[in-house]
Structures are given as C-alpha cells and as structure tokens.
Design an enzyme around this catalytic site. Sequence first.
Site, short mmCIF file in Angstrom:
data_model
loop_
_atom_site.label_atom_id
_atom_site.label_comp_id
_atom_site.label_asym_id
_atom_site.label_seq_id
_atom_site.Cartn_x
_atom_site.Cartn_y
_atom_site.Cartn_z
N ASP A 92 -6.95 26.54 76.50
CA ASP A 92 -6.66 27.79 76.09
C ASP A 92 -7.84 28.43 75.16
O ASP A 92 -7.96 28.94 74.19
CB ASP A 92 -5.43 27.92 75.25
CG ASP A 92 -4.89 29.17 75.35
OD1 ASP A 92 -5.56 30.38 75.86
OD2 ASP A 92 -4.10 29.63 74.55
N LEU A 110 -1.78 32.36 65.64
CA LEU A 110 -2.85 31.47 66.60
C LEU A 110 -3.32 32.24 67.85
O LEU A 110 -2.45 33.10 68.46
CB LEU A 110 -2.16 30.29 67.14
CG LEU A 110 -1.68 29.10 65.88
CD1 LEU A 110 -1.05 28.12 66.74
CD2 LEU A 110 -3.08 28.67 65.37
N GLU A 127 -3.58 36.43 82.46
CA GLU A 127 -2.46 36.07 81.45
C GLU A 127 -2.20 37.43 80.64
O GLU A 127 -2.98 37.92 79.92
CB GLU A 127 -3.19 35.01 80.42
CG GLU A 127 -2.19 34.69 79.37
CD GLU A 127 -2.77 33.95 78.26
OE1 GLU A 127 -3.75 33.68 77.75
OE2 GLU A 127 -1.76 32.98 77.65
N HIS A 179 4.50 33.81 77.37
CA HIS A 179 4.77 34.78 76.58
C HIS A 179 5.96 35.55 76.67
O HIS A 179 5.83 36.78 76.91
CB HIS A 179 3.33 35.58 76.70
CG HIS A 179 2.02 35.23 76.27
ND1 HIS A 179 1.84 35.06 74.76
CD2 HIS A 179 1.18 34.69 76.72
CE1 HIS A 179 0.62 34.76 74.66
NE2 HIS A 179 0.04 34.27 75.76
N HIS A 206 1.48 27.28 78.30
CA HIS A 206 1.48 26.75 77.10
C HIS A 206 2.72 26.63 76.36
O HIS A 206 2.93 27.12 75.43
CB HIS A 206 0.32 27.15 75.90
CG HIS A 206 0.23 28.77 76.06
ND1 HIS A 206 1.43 29.56 75.80
CD2 HIS A 206 -0.75 29.53 75.86
CE1 HIS A 206 1.01 30.78 75.62
NE2 HIS A 206 -0.50 30.90 75.70
N HIS A 221 -10.36 30.74 78.38
CA HIS A 221 -10.85 32.29 78.15
C HIS A 221 -12.35 32.13 78.10
O HIS A 221 -12.93 33.36 78.72
CB HIS A 221 -9.97 32.83 76.97
CG HIS A 221 -8.78 33.00 77.17
ND1 HIS A 221 -8.16 34.05 77.66
CD2 HIS A 221 -7.83 32.20 76.49
CE1 HIS A 221 -6.64 34.02 77.73
NE2 HIS A 221 -6.37 32.82 77.24
#
Length: 385
Positions: free
Chosen positions: A268, A301, A128, A190, A211, A60
């Site tokens: 990430d 997180l 994302e 996600h 991830h 990011h």
Amino acid sequence: MKAITGGKIIAGRTWLGGTALLFDGRVLDILPKSELPAGIETLDAEGAWIVPGFVDIHVHGVCGVDTMDGAAESLETIAAGLAAHGVTAFCPTTMTMDEAHIEAALDAVEAAKNAPPNGARVLGAHLEGPYISASRLGAQDGTHLRRPDPEFVRRRKSTLRLVTFAPEEDTDGRFLEALREEGIVASLGHSQATYEQAMKAFRNGAKSVTHLFNGMPPFHHRTPGLAGAALDADVFCELIADGVHSHPAVFRLLLKMKGVERIILVSDAMRGACLGEGEWDLGGQTVTVHGPEAKLADGTLAGSVLTLDLALRNYGAATGLPLWEAARLVSENPARLLGERDRGRIEPGYRADFVILDEGWRVIKTFVEGKEVFDRHENRDCKGL
Ligand SMILES: [Zn+2]
C-alpha cells in the site's frame, strides 16, 4: 539459457540446496549442477536464497511518483523502484479521484502492461475506490465517491485486475456480478459492511479483503463486521505488515486464523516510499511521512512507506515463519488470487521471476522473466533503498 548455482532454491513448501536453476525467460529445470549443459552463462549465488519474485497487488507509488500521475514514466519508475525490493510483478493502484484522473491512470496502466520489463511487470490495475463507503474513507477523497458502476468496470475490463469496493454500496448486487462475469477480482474494503453483508458478497464471488483491519470497523465480538467475516470465510486477506497499520501480535493472530495460504502481504506504498521524511501528494491530499508513518494532517493513516521485502522481514520476525513459508505471502498467494498461473513459484514452465535474498532476507538481485533488473552492488536511482 542461463543458470544460477550455489543457492538455496525455494520450491513449494521446501528449499533445495546443491542444485542449479536453469532458465531463459522461463524456468527450464532445477537440476544437479553436474548436469548443466556445457558452456552456458552461470551465476554463483554463494549460498543465498533464491525466492519466487514478489507480487504486490496493492501499491500506489514509490520513489516520488504515483499511479494517479497517469504517466508512462511514473509507472516505469515504480516498476524499477519495486524491483529493488524484490517485486517482479504488480498492480498499480488508483485512488478515489475525479473520473478523468482515474481514466488517465488506467490508460497509462493499459499501455504499460505490454512494455518490455526494465523492472517489475505491470499486471493491470487495482481500482481502489471510488465505490467505497463515505464513513470508511481512510485517505481517500470523499468528494469523488460514486455509486458502484457495473458499466465502468465492464468497459475497462482489460485493464482492471482487482477492484476494492464496499459491498453495502452495491445494493442490487449488479456491480459484484459484473466483476465476477468479467473475471476481475472483487476485494471488499473501505467498508462499513455488516458480517452478513460481507458474507453474502463472499458467497457471490468476492475473493479477498483489502488491507484487513484498516478501512473497516474494528472487530467486535457482537458485531463482527467485515473484519470478522474476513477471518471466518475462506478468502484472501491483504495485510500491511509495517507494524503501524496493525500490531505485530495481529500478524500472529492472523496466521493462526487464516494459515499461510490465505494471507497476502501488500505494501500500500505511496509516492514517499523510499524517499525518507517529507510531504507528498496522495490522490490530491497532502501526506506527511515521519518514520514508518504516512499521515494526513488530521492524523489519518495515508498509505504507507512500506516495501514488500521489509513487510516479509517484519512478518517473519513477528511470526517465526521460515522463509520458504513466509515467501508464499508475497509470491504464490497474490499470484493465485489474480489467477496468474505461471507466476509465484519457481517451477519448470513458470516465468523466471525470482529474487536472490541474503541471510537477513535483504534483496541482492531481482530477475524478471530471466532478465536481471536489479543488483544491489550497482548504483540505484531510488534514494534510500
Ligand atoms: Zn491503498
């Protein structure tokens, strides 16, 4: 034309000593030093490793800036900051925000793709969200979630390289179909998907998992879910190897299950990476960085402060993999997932993207398309590197 001599060149599954690497913007040859053309500029690597440049497909921000700034300067800062950590190409990664923010971020990425490299190359965006599950938000802002929109990804296909989405939200499969047709890598994440939903998406062309273990239900032996499907199917898996997002024992388990060809280390990283402790914005939410952890106020997180060179060192330390195998996880594997046919290896014809690492796998120099973009002996803009 230039050459590097005196290094241990990682080429494929092995390394070569006593040879020279000849390159311009691309790798021209790997040959005995005695056969180098006369009079060319030569750098002595003094026994250090010469490793294919790292490709970060999920990052990011870093050094105080973020992809969601939607600004050319931010992407330049990220490109330079990442190069200090061995990254030679990357996918700036967006967050779930309102449509105007996402469009602006994608516009900036599109413009940056063609900029001359003063750091790592921008390959195109990793989107994302916002097409993710409300129950697996992680640090994504749930107020901006949308139904998977095939028209959006078709319209932005030239900018998008990779899209993370929750397959259970794509109820008619048209979104995944659009990604497949437009040549955009589909990555599941996600997500609350069942094992069956995830396997169906893999059969229909999803190639990776975002991830792994984070942003999905934990693996359960009766309900294996997306995590179980990721381990069972022949797909790539991203891993945030900071020891915070997953335990080092999981690094070893993953290696046993997936092998060195299917694991991709990602950072990430968010804008606080490289800057030490403090409070930062991530996609409109406040993140507190403390040690290796980046968290929202409720303890969730929120991205990481990991860099890819540290991920490689962490992964190597936990698994005992030699560098010539571990390096695949940050170079050849992500390049293969993206279909970058001339990146990720040191081989004649490939782009001259490589990193010189010392015995402790720390970055000495980084080259992008034959140009030196980082030297650790020089001053750096990015604090705390
Ligand atoms: Zn992320």
